[in-house]
Enzyme design. Structure first.
Site, short mmCIF file in Angstrom:
data_model
loop_
_atom_site.label_atom_id
_atom_site.label_comp_id
_atom_site.label_asym_id
_atom_site.label_seq_id
_atom_site.Cartn_x
_atom_site.Cartn_y
_atom_site.Cartn_z
N GLU A 160 0.82 -1.21 0.00
CA GLU A 160 0.00 0.00 0.00
C GLU A 160 0.85 1.26 0.00
OE1 GLU A 160 -3.93 -1.86 2.29
OE2 GLU A 160 -2.71 -0.33 3.28
N HIS A 193 -10.49 1.75 0.36
CA HIS A 193 -10.95 0.89 1.44
C HIS A 193 -12.47 0.68 1.44
CE1 HIS A 193 -6.90 1.61 2.98
NE2 HIS A 193 -7.09 0.58 3.78
#
Length: 363
Positions: A160, A193
């Site tokens: 990430e 997310h």
């Protein structure tokens, strides 16, 4: 009838607009590919099942490995040139590596002073045991065999941060400038997310309203955290610091303020939370001073001065661009500050970019 003149200023504005479109689209593409890779594997198993974790880890590792190629392609499409390698641009470099690994992590641990003191007061033996296990090789071996631990502490932070910080920030800086990029890049990270909504609906654990509330809260704190790690990346020019900070925060979770307010020794616990926050703010800029980390490659992508500054300096856009590309870090120069400590931030406009392209000892 006289035709309106399209001088260098108009050409620069058109080029900047086109470049910004390419920057945003490239970041959006990268975010979609990263999230989409998680759903390549069709499975009815929960996300914490070892087989699901292994497949998803393989997917995001592949996307992360391809992210430098995406940055390279973006440089070609946006007509961006810089005299450092793509790996250095995305924060994978040796200069200043040791302080980049230690100081940002120390800063994050200072922020968690309250939760750490809280944990030690509630269960001193467990807290001491965790410290001892951190120095125990056997404990690390057990963790390495745990798929959930590997995902949360290793694979997710590394991939990430490499994608959403290392790859995206260099693509945003030429469009928005360094300061604005710190607040724009985390939006891609926060929105990414939202894919958890799909899994929550599939498992039918909660009602849609509860799922949306949880996802909204997750978007909020992942965006705030993304801004912090983006700040670390822009100040250090390294991706290792954001990765370690990300891993540490995953291990600690969100600070439990509600529990602290109900603690029997509430004054002492709240004082530790307050001290952690104040020390964090005091040390934020000193511990991320670019002096410790060498020249920051990503800062050299900052946009040139505004058109008014170009006119007052007597430089055309092409000449400014040529000089900016030729302005290397130089031997023996002290690296330029990122300029994030200056009040007003983006109010400086293009002038900020010109400052970033020069070393502090230049006139």
């Amino acid at each position: 009838m006289l035709e309106p003149e399209h001088g260098p200023t108009t050409q620069v504005e058109q080029h900047t607009h086109s470049r910004c479109q390419v920057c945003v689209l490239s970041c959006l593409l990268l975010a979609c590919v990263y999230v989409g890779s998680l759903y390549v594997w069709r499975s009815s198993l929960p996300r914490d099942h070892p087989s699901v974790i292994k497949r998803r880890c393989a997917s995001v590792l592949l996307v992360s490995a391809l992210s430098p190629a995406v940055v390279k392609a973006w440089m070609h499409w946006a007509d961006v040139t810089v005299d450092v390698s793509v790996w250095e641009l995305i924060g994978v470099r040796l200069e200043g590596l040791i302080p980049a690994a230690i100081l940002p992590l120390l800063l994050t641990m200072v922020f968690y002073l309250g939760p750490l003191v809280h944990s030690a007061m509630d269960n001193p033996k467990s807290f001491t045991g965790e410290l001892q296990s951190a120095l125990d090789v056997q404990s690390w071996r057990l963790c390495a065999g745990d798929a959930v631990w590997l995902r949360n502490q290793v694979v997710a932070p590394a991939t990430e941060e490499l994608v959403f910080r290392g790859a995206m920030l260099p693509m945003l800086v030429p469009c928005t400038g360094p300061t604005a990029a710190i607040f724009v890049a985390p939006l891609f990270f926060g929105v990414a997310h939202f894919h958890h909504i799909i899994e929550q609906r599939r498992l039918h654990k909660d009602s849609m309203s509860v799922i949306l509330l949880i996802s909204g809260m997750q978007f909020l704190y992942t965006t705030v955290f993304g801004a912090f790690t983006a700040f670390i990346f822009m100040r250090t020019g390294h991706v290792v610091g954001p990765v370690l900070c990300h891993s540490f925060c995953n291990s600690q979770g969100l600070p439990d303020i509600s529990s602290a307010l109900q603690h029997p020794q509430r004054p002492a616990v709240l004082l530790s939370y307050l001290m952690g926050l104040l020390l964090f703010l005091v040390l934020l800029f000193p511990l991320t001073d670019p002096f410790f980390y060498g020249a920051i490659p990503v800062c050299r992508l900052a946009p040139p001065p505004a058109s008014g500054v170009l006119r007052s300096s007597g430089l055309g856009a092409e000449e400014w661009s040529r000089r900016s590309r030729a302005d290397g870090p130089g031997a023996g120069r002290r690296p330029s500050r990122v300029g994030l400590e200056d009040k007003g931030g983006d109010q400086k406009g293009g002038e900020e970019g010109g400052t970033l392209l020069k070393s502090n000892d230049e006139d």
